[in-house]
Design an enzyme around this catalytic site. Structure first.
Site, short mmCIF file in Angstrom:
data_model
loop_
_atom_site.label_atom_id
_atom_site.label_comp_id
_atom_site.label_asym_id
_atom_site.label_seq_id
_atom_site.Cartn_x
_atom_site.Cartn_y
_atom_site.Cartn_z
N LYS A 87 13.82 8.81 -12.29
CA LYS A 87 15.22 8.39 -12.46
C LYS A 87 15.74 8.94 -13.78
O LYS A 87 15.16 8.67 -14.85
CB LYS A 87 15.26 6.86 -12.44
CG LYS A 87 16.61 6.27 -12.10
CD LYS A 87 16.47 4.76 -11.92
CE LYS A 87 17.78 4.09 -11.60
NZ LYS A 87 17.66 2.63 -11.62
O1 G3P Z 1 19.36 -0.27 -11.25
C1 G3P Z 1 20.65 0.03 -11.62
C2 G3P Z 1 21.72 -0.93 -11.19
O2 G3P Z 1 21.49 -1.34 -9.88
C3 G3P Z 1 22.02 -2.04 -12.16
O3 G3P Z 1 22.70 -3.11 -11.60
O4 G3P Z 1 23.63 -5.41 -11.66
O5 G3P Z 1 22.73 -4.38 -13.78
O6 G3P Z 1 24.87 -3.58 -12.80
P1 G3P Z 1 23.52 -4.17 -12.51
#
Ligand code: G3P
Length: 217
Positions: A87
């Site tokens: 990633k």
């Molecule tokens: O893994 C990346 C992403 O899905 C993060 O999500 O909820 O922290 O905006 P969030």
């Protein structure tokens, strides 16, 4: 549509895997820290544990932001397990690194994508997955789902093979809307997957069926 779970919590990964509909896992440094997993050795061990639980792709994020560092770290991560997807952040050196990994056959997930232009660049570089963060766009009063539609249109126009991985999914309606718009993958918390099960009429209907069955027994 593939379902990934966005967590580093092993119990939740096991629970999603046991449901039989899980296609992979995404993690990030914040999710690792949330589980108290710190230090390179522990983080690498944790990735191996996740790979042992699930059958599909497991995104492991690099910390470096310079080209050489991203390459070094990404190659180490890819060596860990065949299920690991490297990633890489959407930055200039990240795009260069994705092109390098793509040429070497190492799979990548381009993360922190917030615009159609960024997604176009990621596809041009040969990313396996692109991760538009829809929830974080919604957080700042910008339509995250519109970004999914824009990327779908662009990728279909040119038959890019990069898969749209709708990330920062927060709830079941995000999942359903992403499915309608043709996202290839969604990654979200366990609640966004298990929430799809729920409907009060299912519960009422089942209770009635069982009640009627028991009348005759
Ligand atoms: O893994 C990346 C992403 O899905 C993060 O999500 O909820 O922290 O905006 P969030």
């Amino acid at each position: 549509m593939k379902f990934f779970i966005d967590t580093a919590n092993l119990d939740q990964i096991r629970e999603a895997q046991d449901l039989g509909v899980l296609d992979g896992v995404t993690t990030n440094p914040s999710l690792m820290a949330k589980e108290g997993i710190t230090g390179k050795d522990n983080i690498f061990k944790h990735y191996r544990k996740i790979c042992d639980i699930v059958d599909g792709d497991v995104s492991a994020e690099v910390i470096s932001t310079d080209y050489e560092g991203i390459i070094r770290e990404g190659e180490e991560l890819a060596e860990l397990h065949e299920q690991i997807i490297v990633k890489v952040p959407m930055i200039k050196d990240g795009i260069k690194a994705i092109k390098y990994f793509s040429d070497k056959g190492i799979k990548t997930n381009c993360t922190l994508v917030f615009s159609a232009g960024q997604a176009l660049l990621a596809a041009k570089a040969g990313a396996t997955y692109v991760s538009p963060f829809i929830g974080r766009l919604d957080d700042i009063s910008t339509d995250g789902l519109n970004l999914i539609s824009e990327i779908r249109l662009i990728y279909d126009n040119y038959e890019f093979e990069t898969q749209i991985l709708a990330a920062s999914v927060r709830h079941t309606m995000h999942v359903i809307d992403c499915a309608k718009l043709g996202a290839d993958v969604m990654t979200g918390p366990l609640s966004s997957i298990e929430g799809l099960l729920k409907h009060p009429l299912t519960d009422i209907g089942l209770a009635k069926f069982l009640e009627d069955y028991n009348k005759g027994n």
